[in-house]
Design an enzyme around this catalytic site. Sequence first.
Site, PDB file in Angstrom:
ATOM      1  N   CYS A 172      25.802  21.359  29.406  1.00  0.00           N
ATOM      2  CA  CYS A 172      25.309  21.991  30.640  1.00  0.00           C
ATOM      3  C   CYS A 172      26.440  22.577  31.491  1.00  0.00           C
ATOM      4  CB  CYS A 172      24.461  21.022  31.452  1.00  0.00           C
ATOM      5  SG  CYS A 172      25.293  19.518  31.961  1.00  0.00           S
ATOM      6  N   HIS A 304      24.308  15.769  34.995  1.00  0.00           N
ATOM      7  CA  HIS A 304      23.730  17.104  34.782  1.00  0.00           C
ATOM      8  C   HIS A 304      24.276  18.084  35.815  1.00  0.00           C
ATOM      9  CE1 HIS A 304      21.085  19.918  32.931  1.00  0.00           C
ATOM     10  NE2 HIS A 304      20.216  20.008  33.924  1.00  0.00           N
ATOM     11  N   ASP A 325      18.411  26.207  35.320  1.00  0.00           N
ATOM     12  CA  ASP A 325      18.743  24.960  34.626  1.00  0.00           C
ATOM     13  C   ASP A 325      19.057  25.282  33.164  1.00  0.00           C
ATOM     14  OD1 ASP A 325      18.750  22.460  33.339  1.00  0.00           O
ATOM     15  OD2 ASP A 325      17.270  21.648  34.726  1.00  0.00           O
TER      16      ASP A 325
END
Length: 375
Positions: A172, A304, A325
Amino acid sequence: DTGSGEQLYECPMCSLTCTNVQILEEHVDLHLEERSFPEGGNIGDLELAQQLQSEEDKQHRLEEEKREKEEFKKLQRQYGLDNSGGYKQQFLKNMEREVNRGRMQPFEYHKRKADMMECLAFGIDDGRTKTSGITEALCKYYQNENKDVRRVWLSTGVDHFHSSLGDKGWGCGYRNFQMLLSSLLQNSLYNDCLRDTALIPSIPKIQSMIEDAWKEGFDPHGASHFNNRLRGSKAWIGACEIYSLLTSLRIKCQIIDFHKPTGPAGTHPRLFEWILRYYSTDSEGGAKVVCTSRPPVYLQHQGHSRTVVGIEEKKNKTLCLLLFDPGCPSQEMQKLLKQSSDGTSLRLLRKFVGSLKEKQYQIVAVDGVLTLEEK
């Protein structure tokens, strides 16, 4: 035998039971020493007690060390620092799994492998997980939206990137950097800084770029956490690595810590207020939709990270962040390109104050270019 699989050993001289044959031998030796010096019987008992206590302490220490090593290995695995291979190895392994399950034909496997090797050789992203044009579509949608949005501020155009077979579960931070970079590449202010980075780099290339920043002396403490090496690993990166990389490219940015909640029920209203100020400072007039020249904002919390591409102010004055995202697949993000009039697809992006309840957040915000001296 105790019945639980634990073996007990009994002393033939005093019926004391031990769980370790070595302790028993040392205990019996003490009995024999006592017999050699009968007048020192009490000293023998004391020595025996000390010996047993010492052995027990040693055993406790060994168990504790073993437990600590196992915990450390678990953390290394969790954060991709266990030498289990990186992007390329995971990509190939996951494709092999797809072939074995009948979800991918062997010819497709070989083609995608060749494409991946070519992209890695050139250090560029293959673009398979990219969705472009979403911020432009949002701008059009908000022009016609009349229900509950009073004003909205949007960053400059941003491409969305999501995780692939090679970085699922750990990529991520790298994907958010790609999103941020896609916006900076569209802004002429950053042309000079990014003249060597005309195309979006692949994840292994980003890892090399961060290592280069460390070699220049950025964030030695953070570098030591990774043993100064990211390539060939599945290491998670965060705000500090993004900051080091941007600064090494002469891009001016800052990290802001929101290290504790500032609202009821563990919420972070000050984070929302900060982002509103970031986007609204350079906007003129009272237009409902403000397409700013501001780059998106990197948003990190434990485990995250996401990219803030804008912020809404509702008619009741509540604020709502718009987030890209990297965990959201492109087929979902593409729904935003043909936005329905009721805005249902926006649920993918919208995050109200009550939705962000992690204990701590960090943001990396870009704000211009550094001179060589400032760098």
